[in-house]
Design an enzyme around this catalytic site. Structure first.
Site, PDB file in Angstrom:
ATOM      1  N   CYS A   1      -0.333   4.107   2.225  1.00  0.00           N
ATOM      2  CA  CYS A   1      -0.195   4.061   3.752  1.00  0.00           C
ATOM      3  C   CYS A   1       1.463   3.981   3.988  1.00  0.00           C
ATOM      4  CB  CYS A   1      -0.421   2.337   4.213  1.00  0.00           C
ATOM      5  SG  CYS A   1      -2.013   1.790   3.225  1.00  0.00           S
ATOM      6  N   ASP A   2       2.171   3.372   3.261  1.00  0.00           N
ATOM      7  CA  ASP A   2       3.700   3.609   3.489  1.00  0.00           C
ATOM      8  C   ASP A   2       4.768   4.306   2.812  1.00  0.00           C
ATOM      9  OD1 ASP A   2       2.820   1.669   5.430  1.00  0.00           O
ATOM     10  OD2 ASP A   2       3.245  -0.049   4.002  1.00  0.00           O
TER      11      ASP A   2
ATOM     12  N   CYS B   1       0.899  -1.234  -0.008  1.00  0.00           N
ATOM     13  CA  CYS B   1      -0.111  -0.078   0.001  1.00  0.00           C
ATOM     14  C   CYS B   1       0.898   1.382  -0.017  1.00  0.00           C
ATOM     15  CB  CYS B   1      -0.971  -0.118   1.292  1.00  0.00           C
ATOM     16  SG  CYS B   1      -2.006   1.411   1.473  1.00  0.00           S
TER      17      CYS B   1
END
Ligand code: NAP
Length: 314
Positions: free
Chosen positions: A142-143, A139
């Site tokens: 997200c990261d 992701c």
């Protein structure tokens, strides 16, 4: 056999939010939360496979994915949700009460909330699972932030891979896009955007054969499929973007789904094709796939179920 007003199948952010809301509505939900040993049906869902979550509102310092899910679960428990720590193995939604089996145990339900989530497809390397959350990610939203100024790679050739590679150039010093063929599957406009980005370098006809690093990723072994030549790509991040699979095998032929397996919900609601069966979270969302959007749709499913139960005279 036991009978419940609401049975929730799946316990990621969507299912546990539905549990909090239905529990607070005095519906004593039963959550069939998944199989602890599994990496696809694990209690807590995909956040159990991540490390730090920095974009869930309310946690300005960030929170570890598993801890966040533990807190969701505690909150649901506090209001009376109960849990079965196993996978639902069979269903019968042909008449009410609906039936859900966990192996030989039968649970009857006046309403059902399906929140079984989705799983990212993985390359299938042994080291991939070990390094997930330690350099390997599924992701970018997200990261990506964790890879500022670093050299990273993205695997895949579809819209997701291109979108992630382009997004990641905001943080990374260089993004290598590794694709197994010599043409991209992604839409032309997305391709053009990526191919003209000076921070993105293409590795055509290439596959990742191994990941290097014990506790943290330090490189990926990449094989040219035409020449069989292997080389080490020194990257500290590897984003696997080769597609997702919704966990809907149990509902095939029963709940309406797209060809790709995602459940179809009626617009602006969590209603499925069966009255009294609701769906929320990634199992019906291939667009946003965020913990917060899953939680939001879990709240919608709980409210839909509560109102539906009231309307049918529960
Ligand atoms: P996808 O379209 O199925 O593409 C998957 C890519 O991964 C393909 O290029 C495939 O290679 C590659 N791949 C599959 N298995 C692999 C393996 N084991 N090893 C290496 N490579 C592998 O999936 P997606 O990109 O996640 O997109 C899913 C759907 O969402 C698509 O309909 C897409 O258009 C849509 N989407 C749209 C947007 C947007 O419009 N903004 C953004 C994201 C996704 P091959 O090409 O060789 O098969």
């Amino acid at each position: 056999m036991s009978r419940h007003p609401v049975v929730i199948i799946g316990s990621g952010p969507a299912g546990l939010t539905a549990a909090i809301y239905t529990a607070r509505a005095n519906l004593s939900p039963l959550v069939i939360e998944g199989e602890p040993s599994s990496t696809s049906d694990q209690p807590g869902g995909q956040l159990m496979l991540t490390t730090e979550v920095e974009n869930f509102p309310g946690f300005p310092e960030g929170i570890m994915g598993p801890e966040l899910m533990m807190r969701f679960r505690e909150q649901a428990s506090r209001f009376g949700a109960s849990f079965i720590t196993a996978k639902a193995t069979a269903i019968d939604f042909s008449q009410r009460p609906f039936k859900v089996w966990v192996r030989d145990d039968l649970y009857e339900a006046d309403s059902i909330i399906v929140s079984t989530g989705a799983q990212s497809l993985m390359i299938g390397l042994e080291a991939e699972e070990r390094l997930l959350g330690h350099g390997v990610s599924t992701c970018a939203t997200c990261d990506g932030f964790f890879f500022r100024g670093q050299e990273i790679a993205v695997v895949g050739g579809g819209d997701s891979a291109i979108e992630e590679a382009t997004f990641l150039t905001k943080f990374a010093s260089k993004v290598t896009l590794i694709h197994r063929r010599d043409t991209l599957r992604a839409s032309k406009i997305m391709q053009d955007r990526a191919l003209s980005n000076p921070k993105i370098e293409m590795r055509w006809n290439s596959v990742v054969t191994n990941l290097i690093g014990h506790d943290k990723l330090v490189g990926a072994m990449v094989r040219d499929v035409n020449t069989a030549e292997e080389s080490l790509l020194p990257v500290t991040g590897l984003f696997v973007a080769i597609g997702h699979r919704p966990n809907t095998d149990l509902f095939k032929g029963v709940l309406d789904m797209e060809d790709s397996g995602y459940l179809i919900t009626k617009s602006d609601s969590s209603y499925t094709n069966i009255d009294g069966v609701f769906a929320c979270g990634d199992v019906q969302d291939h667009t946003y796939r965020q913990a917060i959007t899953a939680a939001g749709s879990g709240c919608m499913a709980a409210i839909d179920a509560e109102r539906w139960l009231e309307a049918v005279g529960h």
